[in-house]
Design a protein around this motif. Structure first.
Motif, PDB file in Angstrom:
ATOM      1  N   LYS A 463       0.826  -1.215   0.000  1.00 52.68           N
ATOM      2  CA  LYS A 463       0.000   0.000   0.000  1.00 52.68           C
ATOM      3  C   LYS A 463       0.858   1.261   0.000  1.00 52.68           C
ATOM      4  N   LYS A 464       1.911   1.274   0.823  1.00 49.98           N
ATOM      5  CA  LYS A 464       2.786   2.453   0.874  1.00 49.98           C
ATOM      6  C   LYS A 464       3.549   2.633  -0.430  1.00 49.98           C
ATOM      7  N   LEU A 465       4.021   1.523  -0.976  1.00 46.76           N
ATOM      8  CA  LEU A 465       4.751   1.606  -2.240  1.00 46.76           C
ATOM      9  C   LEU A 465       3.846   2.092  -3.364  1.00 46.76           C
ATOM     10  N   MET A 466       2.611   1.582  -3.427  1.00 48.99           N
ATOM     11  CA  MET A 466       1.676   1.994  -4.469  1.00 48.99           C
ATOM     12  C   MET A 466       1.297   3.460  -4.334  1.00 48.99           C
ATOM     13  N   ALA A 467       1.154   3.930  -3.077  1.00 43.40           N
ATOM     14  CA  ALA A 467       0.834   5.343  -2.867  1.00 43.40           C
ATOM     15  C   ALA A 467       1.955   6.240  -3.389  1.00 43.40           C
ATOM     16  N   SER A 468       3.196   5.840  -3.128  1.00 47.25           N
ATOM     17  CA  SER A 468       4.348   6.617  -3.603  1.00 47.25           C
ATOM     18  C   SER A 468       4.450   6.593  -5.119  1.00 47.25           C
ATOM     19  N   ILE A 469       4.238   5.399  -5.709  1.00 46.66           N
ATOM     20  CA  ILE A 469       4.306   5.267  -7.172  1.00 46.66           C
ATOM     21  C   ILE A 469       3.189   6.060  -7.838  1.00 46.66           C
ATOM     22  N   THR A 470       1.992   6.046  -7.239  1.00 49.57           N
ATOM     23  CA  THR A 470       0.853   6.786  -7.786  1.00 49.57           C
ATOM     24  C   THR A 470       1.144   8.285  -7.813  1.00 49.57           C
ATOM     25  N   LYS A 471       1.747   8.804  -6.770  1.00 51.05           N
ATOM     26  CA  LYS A 471       2.106  10.233  -6.729  1.00 51.05           C
ATOM     27  C   LYS A 471       3.064  10.577  -7.865  1.00 51.05           C
ATOM     28  N   LYS A 472       3.987   9.671  -8.136  1.00 48.50           N
ATOM     29  CA  LYS A 472       4.956   9.909  -9.200  1.00 48.50           C
ATOM     30  C   LYS A 472       4.256   9.946 -10.562  1.00 48.50           C
ATOM     31  N   TYR A 473       3.286   9.036 -10.776  1.00 49.46           N
ATOM     32  CA  TYR A 473       2.542   9.027 -12.038  1.00 49.46           C
ATOM     33  C   TYR A 473       1.720  10.303 -12.197  1.00 49.46           C
ATOM     34  N   ILE A 474       1.055  10.711 -11.115  1.00 55.35           N
ATOM     35  CA  ILE A 474       0.226  11.922 -11.179  1.00 55.35           C
ATOM     36  C   ILE A 474       1.089  13.150 -11.461  1.00 55.35           C
ATOM     37  N   LYS A 475       2.264  13.181 -10.872  1.00 53.41           N
ATOM     38  CA  LYS A 475       3.190  14.294 -11.080  1.00 53.41           C
ATOM     39  C   LYS A 475       3.623  14.381 -12.545  1.00 53.41           C
ATOM     40  N   ASN A 476       3.807  13.226 -13.180  1.00 50.10           N
ATOM     41  CA  ASN A 476       4.286  13.178 -14.566  1.00 50.10           C
ATOM     42  C   ASN A 476       3.161  13.042 -15.595  1.00 50.10           C
ATOM     43  N   LYS A 477       1.914  13.124 -15.147  1.00 46.99           N
ATOM     44  CA  LYS A 477       0.782  12.834 -16.025  1.00 46.99           C
ATOM     45  C   LYS A 477       0.782  13.712 -17.280  1.00 46.99           C
ATOM     46  N   TYR A 478       0.936  15.013 -17.116  1.00 46.91           N
ATOM     47  CA  TYR A 478       0.849  15.914 -18.264  1.00 46.91           C
ATOM     48  C   TYR A 478       2.075  15.818 -19.164  1.00 46.91           C
ATOM     49  N   VAL A 479       3.215  15.468 -18.576  1.00 47.24           N
ATOM     50  CA  VAL A 479       4.412  15.236 -19.382  1.00 47.24           C
ATOM     51  C   VAL A 479       4.197  14.022 -20.275  1.00 47.24           C
ATOM     52  N   MET A 480       3.576  12.969 -19.728  1.00 47.20           N
ATOM     53  CA  MET A 480       3.291  11.771 -20.509  1.00 47.20           C
ATOM     54  C   MET A 480       2.274  12.055 -21.614  1.00 47.20           C
ATOM     55  N   ILE A 481       1.238  12.835 -21.288  1.00 39.66           N
ATOM     56  CA  ILE A 481       0.230  13.169 -22.293  1.00 39.66           C
ATOM     57  C   ILE A 481       0.872  13.884 -23.467  1.00 39.66           C
ATOM     58  N   HIS A 482       1.737  14.836 -23.172  1.00 43.40           N
ATOM     59  CA  HIS A 482       2.422  15.573 -24.239  1.00 43.40           C
ATOM     60  C   HIS A 482       3.332  14.640 -25.054  1.00 43.40           C
ATOM     61  N   ALA A 483       4.064  13.755 -24.369  1.00 42.01           N
ATOM     62  CA  ALA A 483       4.989  12.855 -25.050  1.00 42.01           C
ATOM     63  C   ALA A 483       4.236  11.869 -25.938  1.00 42.01           C
ATOM     64  N   PHE A 484       3.109  11.339 -25.455  1.00 44.79           N
ATOM     65  CA  PHE A 484       2.353  10.357 -26.234  1.00 44.79           C
ATOM     66  C   PHE A 484       1.647  10.993 -27.421  1.00 44.79           C
ATOM     67  N   ASN A 485       1.484  12.319 -27.385  1.00 40.87           N
ATOM     68  CA  ASN A 485       0.861  13.020 -28.514  1.00 40.87           C
ATOM     69  C   ASN A 485       1.826  13.219 -29.666  1.00 40.87           C
ATOM     70  N   GLN A 486       3.132  13.028 -29.390  1.00 35.35           N
ATOM     71  CA  GLN A 486       4.138  13.223 -30.423  1.00 35.35           C
ATOM     72  C   GLN A 486       4.191  11.997 -31.330  1.00 35.35           C
ATOM     73  N   GLU A 487       4.303  12.221 -32.630  1.00 33.33           N
ATOM     74  CA  GLU A 487       4.437  11.125 -33.583  1.00 33.33           C
ATOM     75  C   GLU A 487       5.875  10.657 -33.588  1.00 33.33           C
ATOM     76  N   ASN A 488       6.077   9.306 -33.672  1.00 34.77           N
ATOM     77  CA  ASN A 488       7.432   8.770 -33.703  1.00 34.77           C
ATOM     78  C   ASN A 488       8.115   9.104 -35.028  1.00 34.77           C
TER      79      ASN A 488
END
Length: 488
Positions: A463-488
């Motif tokens: 539970k503690k590990l998942m909470a920490s990992i979830t915070k990291k994903y939420i922090k990087n969410k918009y960076v990922m959205i922008h990156a996935f919008n880019q064409e390879n």
């Protein structure tokens, strides 16, 4: 015109975002290709004397010809799984006054210079040169060599005709296994019979024209097929397909995780990239047979950990290392929905955990090689659930590359970055190092228990590990959205 096509291909390749973002990966692929080229070259140069030493009473060329059935069928299977038809960005060209036949000819000719066609020449050409040096008839050897070249090119064009036909693929597997079995049980020497045909080519070089004719027919068949498809409306029109829905109601027992798990299961089964990964499970289960049946590794206890981690974690590694890139095509839409991000990650964790347990249960027959192996596999299962699953999920926070699910998995490095290469160290080598050190200092039993205890600690801290990992994903969410919008 050909010069213009080549110029456009060159600019497209080196100006693409994929090349600029993956310089390290491209260098690795070049080195990978050079490695295989050198291996084939060495076998081609030394193959004659190796066969002569192992079978002094037989003609090396006759022996080599008797293995060509396996080589040709194996090449077709390899191509079926890994080769793709080279594609040009032809939409802009179709609006210009360029003959469509020229475009199609360029596509087909370009395919003749693919890695799959060139790599075989590193064996056939040196082998033919050695034959001529050793006194074989030059004309006969040249006839044999050109036959091999024509067969390699014929396999190239045949693959494009049968690539989407599962029946043809099954037939190739049946021929390969059938040829081996009838020879093994001495019913009939099928490879030897095929080999006599190539002996005949050496003795009668004029027969090379038959193989040239076969190549020409396959080329024309591909030309006609592609020529009929090179139309702008055919490229932009969408085909309506009837989708067969699977009954996934059993996942409803998992509560609020069910929608995410259903989505992942459909994604795995409906797309080429993920579907190819599912068949890797068989490879993972059989991985132990490479080591446990080999006396060389019998005394190396640490190899049990490697096999245990890989065989129980095949799906975890193949699926987990590309989280959340599997959903990159619709990640923006997914992130706009009203749900807790932790549920999304927990569904991935649940799928990976179930796969680890199932693979361990399917691998129980390894106890045949000793109870120690089963004990290590159990410890590896716990370690995969408690440690590696969390490591995989954390590594996913650094994924920034979009994945095209319509492409095959084999030799497909799309979506692969430094994260996928570096994450292998904590997944594989860390447990091997811990086990090896404790096994050397204390005992095998304590080393096995230590691996299992580390896994149980990870489960306890889930539970503690998942909470920490979830915070990291939420922090990087918009960076990922922008990156996935880019064409390879």
């Amino acid at each position: 015109m050909i010069t213009n096509f080549l110029n456009l291909e060159w600019k497209q390749y080196f100006r693409s975002a994929n090349w600029q973002k993956s310089v390290f990966l491209n260098i690795f692929l070049v080195l990978f290709g050079l490695y295989f080229a050198v291996c084939f070259l060495l076998v081609g140069i030394g193959g004659y004397w190796i066969l002569k030493k192992q079978f002094p009473e037989q003609d090396p060329l006759v022996l080599a010809n008797s293995f060509l059935l396996y080589a040709i069928i194996g090449d077709l299977i390899f191509r079926y799984l890994m080769q793709k038809l080279p594609v040009m960005n032809i939409k802009p060209l179709l609006t210009l006054s360029i003959k469509k036949s020229k475009i199609v000819h360029f596509i087909l000719i370009k395919s003749s210079f693919s890695f799959f066609n060139i790599i075989g020449l590193f064996f056939y050409i040196p082998f033919a040169v050695v034959l001529m040096v050793e006194g074989y008839e030059v004309v006969g050897v040249l006839g044999w060599l050109f036959t091999m070249i024509f067969l390699v090119q014929a396999a190239n064009f045949l693959n494009f005709l049968i690539n989407k036909n599962n029946i043809a693929f099954g037939a190739l597997i049946a021929i390969l296994l059938g040829g081996y079995l009838v020879q093994y049980f001495e019913f009939f020497d099928l490879p030897g019979f095929i080999g006599t045909g190539f002996d005949f080519v050496y003795q009668n070089p004029i027969t090379v024209v038959v193989f040239a004719a076969v190549l020409a027919m396959l080329y024309l068949a591909n030309f006609k097929q592609l020529r009929n498809e090179v139309y702008l409306d055919a490229l932009i029109s969408e085909k309506t397909k009837e989708v067969t829905a699977s009954d996934l109601s059993f996942t409803d027992k998992l509560g609020d995780l069910a929608p995410f798990i259903k989505n992942d299961l459909r994604l795995m089964w409906r797309n080429k990239r993920t579907k190819s990964g599912i068949w890797m499970l068989a490879l993972g289960l059989g991985y132990g047979l490479i080591f446990y049946t080999n006396p060389m590794y019998a005394e190396i206890d640490v190899m049990m950990v490697l096999v245990g981690i890989f065989s129980t974690g095949t799906f975890l590694i193949n699926f987990g290392q590309f989280i959340p890139a599997w959903d990159s095509s619709y990640y923006k839409m997914l992130m706009s929905q009203n749900f807790k991000y932790e549920r999304y990650l927990k569904s991935k964790f649940t799928i990976m955990t179930i796969s680890v347990v199932l693979l361990f249960l399917l691998g129980i027959p390894y106890v045949y090689f000793g109870w120690e192996i089963l004990a290590v596999h159990f410890a590896a299962m716990i370690y995969n659930i408690g440690v590696n699953s969390h490591v995989i999920l954390y590594g996913g926070t650094f994924n920034r590359k979009k994945i095209n699910l319509d492409e095959k998995a084999a030799f497909n490095f799309q979506g692969t970055g430094a994260v996928q290469w570096l994450i292998g160290f904590p997944l594989m080598f860390l447990p091997m190092g811990i086990f090896g050190l404790i096994n050397w200092l204390v005992s095998f039993e304590i080393a096995t228990i230590t691996i299992a205890v580390l896994g149980f600690i990870g489960v306890a801290l889930h539970k503690k590990l998942m909470a920490s990992i979830t915070k990291k994903y939420i922090k990087n969410k918009y960076v990922m959205i922008h990156a996935f919008n880019q064409e390879n």
